[in-house]
Scaffold this motif. Structure first.
Motif, PDB file in Angstrom:
ATOM      1  N   SER A  57       0.599  -1.258   0.288  1.00 40.36           N
ATOM      2  CA  SER A  57       0.062  -0.007   0.143  1.00 40.36           C
ATOM      3  C   SER A  57       1.052   1.168   0.149  1.00 40.36           C
ATOM      4  CB  SER A  57      -1.157   0.049   1.032  1.00 40.36           C
ATOM      5  OG  SER A  57      -0.132   0.289   2.303  1.00 40.36           O
ATOM      6  N   GLU A  58      -0.014   2.527  -0.514  1.00 38.70           N
ATOM      7  CA  GLU A  58       1.176   4.035  -0.703  1.00 38.70           C
ATOM      8  C   GLU A  58       1.075   4.019   0.984  1.00 38.70           C
ATOM      9  OE1 GLU A  58       2.236   5.651  -2.975  1.00 38.70           O
ATOM     10  OE2 GLU A  58       1.855   3.755  -4.670  1.00 38.70           O
ATOM     11  N   ALA A  59       0.487   3.419   1.999  1.00 35.11           N
ATOM     12  CA  ALA A  59       0.358   4.308   3.066  1.00 35.11           C
ATOM     13  C   ALA A  59       2.173   3.074   3.839  1.00 35.11           C
ATOM     14  CB  ALA A  59      -0.959   3.295   4.062  1.00 35.11           C
ATOM     15  N   TYR A  60       1.703   1.778   3.487  1.00 34.57           N
ATOM     16  CA  TYR A  60       3.132   1.224   3.788  1.00 34.57           C
ATOM     17  C   TYR A  60       4.937   1.970   2.905  1.00 34.57           C
ATOM     18  CZ  TYR A  60       7.057  -2.268   4.901  1.00 34.57           C
ATOM     19  OH  TYR A  60       7.712  -2.830   5.406  1.00 34.57           O
ATOM     20  N   GLN A  61       4.798   2.081   2.263  1.00 31.56           N
ATOM     21  CA  GLN A  61       5.374   2.729   1.269  1.00 31.56           C
ATOM     22  C   GLN A  61       5.916   3.746   1.500  1.00 31.56           C
ATOM     23  OE1 GLN A  61       5.140   1.794  -2.771  1.00 31.56           O
ATOM     24  NE2 GLN A  61       5.478  -0.841  -2.771  1.00 31.56           N
ATOM     25  N   SER A  62       5.126   4.624   1.693  1.00 31.13           N
ATOM     26  CA  SER A  62       5.363   6.083   2.287  1.00 31.13           C
ATOM     27  C   SER A  62       6.131   6.348   3.512  1.00 31.13           C
ATOM     28  CB  SER A  62       4.291   7.395   2.207  1.00 31.13           C
ATOM     29  OG  SER A  62       3.188   6.835   3.766  1.00 31.13           O
ATOM     30  N   GLY A  63       6.119   5.536   4.532  1.00 31.35           N
ATOM     31  CA  GLY A  63       7.188   5.225   5.696  1.00 31.35           C
ATOM     32  C   GLY A  63       8.447   4.779   5.665  1.00 31.35           C
ATOM     33  N   LEU A  64       9.150   4.430   3.724  1.00 29.35           N
ATOM     34  CA  LEU A  64       9.932   3.481   3.709  1.00 29.35           C
ATOM     35  C   LEU A  64      10.958   4.640   3.732  1.00 29.35           C
ATOM     36  CD1 LEU A  64       9.105   0.281   2.321  1.00 29.35           C
ATOM     37  CD2 LEU A  64      10.014   0.079   4.639  1.00 29.35           C
ATOM     38  N   ILE A  65      12.421   4.502   3.230  1.00 28.24           N
ATOM     39  CA  ILE A  65      12.601   5.563   2.659  1.00 28.24           C
ATOM     40  C   ILE A  65      13.856   4.681   1.857  1.00 28.24           C
ATOM     41  CG2 ILE A  65      15.432   6.881   2.953  1.00 28.24           C
ATOM     42  CD1 ILE A  65      12.271   7.942   4.940  1.00 28.24           C
ATOM     43  N   ILE A 106      18.342  -0.462  -6.019  1.00 27.71           N
ATOM     44  CA  ILE A 106      16.994   0.202  -5.712  1.00 27.71           C
ATOM     45  C   ILE A 106      16.597  -0.690  -3.991  1.00 27.71           C
ATOM     46  CG2 ILE A 106      14.230   1.132  -5.949  1.00 27.71           C
ATOM     47  CD1 ILE A 106      15.584   1.665  -8.348  1.00 27.71           C
ATOM     48  N   ILE A 107      16.697   0.378  -3.005  1.00 25.10           N
ATOM     49  CA  ILE A 107      16.331  -0.365  -2.116  1.00 25.10           C
ATOM     50  C   ILE A 107      15.866   0.591  -1.204  1.00 25.10           C
ATOM     51  CG2 ILE A 107      17.713   0.236   0.468  1.00 25.10           C
ATOM     52  CD1 ILE A 107      20.196   0.328  -1.478  1.00 25.10           C
ATOM     53  N   ALA A 108      14.743   0.034  -0.409  1.00 32.68           N
ATOM     54  CA  ALA A 108      13.342   0.504   0.149  1.00 32.68           C
ATOM     55  C   ALA A 108      14.338  -0.014   1.746  1.00 32.68           C
ATOM     56  CB  ALA A 108      12.506  -0.060   0.151  1.00 32.68           C
ATOM     57  N   ALA A 109      13.759   0.742   2.660  1.00 32.07           N
ATOM     58  CA  ALA A 109      14.809   1.066   4.541  1.00 32.07           C
ATOM     59  C   ALA A 109      13.408   1.698   4.558  1.00 32.07           C
ATOM     60  CB  ALA A 109      16.625   0.922   4.330  1.00 32.07           C
ATOM     61  N   PRO A 110      13.235   0.962   6.146  1.00 39.12           N
ATOM     62  CA  PRO A 110      13.246   1.410   7.466  1.00 39.12           C
ATOM     63  C   PRO A 110      13.064   3.390   8.004  1.00 39.12           C
ATOM     64  CG  PRO A 110      13.518  -0.201   8.386  1.00 39.12           C
ATOM     65  CD  PRO A 110      14.188  -0.016   6.942  1.00 39.12           C
ATOM     66  N   SER A 111      14.650   3.299   7.938  1.00 40.00           N
ATOM     67  CA  SER A 111      15.040   4.491   8.460  1.00 40.00           C
ATOM     68  C   SER A 111      16.254   5.382   7.519  1.00 40.00           C
ATOM     69  CB  SER A 111      15.238   4.700   9.368  1.00 40.00           C
ATOM     70  OG  SER A 111      16.283   3.468   9.659  1.00 40.00           O
ATOM     71  N   ILE A 112      16.602   5.982   7.596  1.00 37.46           N
ATOM     72  CA  ILE A 112      17.781   6.999   7.643  1.00 37.46           C
ATOM     73  C   ILE A 112      19.574   5.975   7.674  1.00 37.46           C
ATOM     74  CG2 ILE A 112      19.167   9.038   6.963  1.00 37.46           C
ATOM     75  CD1 ILE A 112      17.267   9.670   5.307  1.00 37.46           C
ATOM     76  N   ALA A 113      18.798   5.805   9.086  1.00 40.49           N
ATOM     77  CA  ALA A 113      20.276   5.026   8.640  1.00 40.49           C
ATOM     78  C   ALA A 113      20.930   3.793   8.813  1.00 40.49           C
ATOM     79  CB  ALA A 113      20.030   5.108  10.730  1.00 40.49           C
ATOM     80  N   ASP A 114      19.702   3.400   8.193  1.00 39.74           N
ATOM     81  CA  ASP A 114      19.743   1.576   7.775  1.00 39.74           C
ATOM     82  C   ASP A 114      19.955   1.447   6.123  1.00 39.74           C
ATOM     83  OD1 ASP A 114      18.619   0.098  10.389  1.00 39.74           O
ATOM     84  OD2 ASP A 114      16.136   0.717   9.872  1.00 39.74           O
ATOM     85  N   LEU A 115      19.487   2.946   5.556  1.00 41.67           N
ATOM     86  CA  LEU A 115      19.549   2.945   4.102  1.00 41.67           C
ATOM     87  C   LEU A 115      21.353   2.880   4.298  1.00 41.67           C
ATOM     88  CD1 LEU A 115      18.400   3.476   1.567  1.00 41.67           C
ATOM     89  CD2 LEU A 115      18.186   6.241   1.785  1.00 41.67           C
ATOM     90  N   ASP A 116      21.564   4.098   5.195  1.00 46.60           N
ATOM     91  CA  ASP A 116      22.797   4.330   5.225  1.00 46.60           C
ATOM     92  C   ASP A 116      23.819   3.339   5.682  1.00 46.60           C
ATOM     93  OD1 ASP A 116      25.259   6.331   5.638  1.00 46.60           O
ATOM     94  OD2 ASP A 116      25.486   6.572   7.497  1.00 46.60           O
ATOM     95  N   ARG A 117      23.058   2.753   6.811  1.00 44.95           N
ATOM     96  CA  ARG A 117      24.203   0.776   6.349  1.00 44.95           C
ATOM     97  C   ARG A 117      23.899   0.244   5.268  1.00 44.95           C
ATOM     98  NH1 ARG A 117      21.987  -3.177   7.742  1.00 44.95           N
ATOM     99  NH2 ARG A 117      19.692  -2.728   7.844  1.00 44.95           N
ATOM    100  N   ILE A 118      22.814   0.561   4.887  1.00 49.12           N
ATOM    101  CA  ILE A 118      22.668  -0.879   3.708  1.00 49.12           C
ATOM    102  C   ILE A 118      23.786  -0.415   2.617  1.00 49.12           C
ATOM    103  CG2 ILE A 118      20.938  -1.281   2.003  1.00 49.12           C
ATOM    104  CD1 ILE A 118      19.268  -1.398   4.138  1.00 49.12           C
ATOM    105  N   ILE A 119      24.625   0.975   2.309  1.00 50.35           N
ATOM    106  CA  ILE A 119      24.598   1.621   0.771  1.00 50.35           C
ATOM    107  C   ILE A 119      26.340   1.619   1.499  1.00 50.35           C
ATOM    108  CG2 ILE A 119      25.239   3.860   0.181  1.00 50.35           C
ATOM    109  CD1 ILE A 119      22.490   4.440   0.394  1.00 50.35           C
ATOM    110  N   ASP A 120      26.727   1.722   2.882  1.00 45.87           N
ATOM    111  CA  ASP A 120      27.349   1.116   2.933  1.00 45.87           C
ATOM    112  C   ASP A 120      28.436   0.100   3.272  1.00 45.87           C
ATOM    113  OD1 ASP A 120      28.090   3.721   4.079  1.00 45.87           O
ATOM    114  OD2 ASP A 120      28.078   3.268   6.403  1.00 45.87           O
TER     115      ASP A 120
END
Length: 143
Positions: A57-65, A106-120
């Protein structure tokens, strides 16, 4: 395979709701239920439809970074890098591209910190030379 206008319309309807009853699809297409069922079976048999999946759903996806990560790899490492990226749950899509980069993840993560960790983590993979990432602010068209 040649697709008719009705086939394309059927695919569009299934893209909107793959769980729609055949009777509803038939009514929207102006065809009989058996004709629509036969078309779906033919599209599946011919490999046009390879499966049905989950759409969040858009509601769920909008919560992902979400972000695009452009990746340059060393020569002859595509299979191993692809396999390692496939093992990262947050990598939702991987494209092979031409140009100065070899792949776009294309990456979808729950937070900026998680996104940063994944990119690293991606940048540290064996065979990855460099990455360039961009956070997705909004999606204007999704089909």
């Amino acid at each position: 395979m040649q697709l008719t206008e009705k086939d394309l319309a059927l695919l569009a309807l299934l893209g909107e709701n793959a769980r729609a009853p055949v009777a509803v699809l038939a009514r929207k297409l102006g065809l009989s239920r058996t004709t629509v069922q036969a078309r779906i079976e033919r599209l599946e048999r011919d490999g046009v439809i390879s499966g049905y999946g989950l759409r969040l759903s858009e509601a769920y996806q909008s919560g992902l970074i979400r972000a695009h990560v452009l990746i340059t790899i060393t020569p002859k490492t595509l299979p191993s890098v692809s396999a390692e990226l496939s093992a990262i749950r947050e990598v939702t899509t991987l494209h092979s591209v031409n140009g100065s980069f070899d792949l776009i993840a294309i990456i979808a993560a729950p937070s900026i910190a998680d996104l940063d960790r994944i990119i690293d983590h991606i940048g540290a993979l064996s065979g990855v030379e460099r990455t360039l990432s961009s956070i997705i602010l909004s999606t204007r068209i999704a089909r």
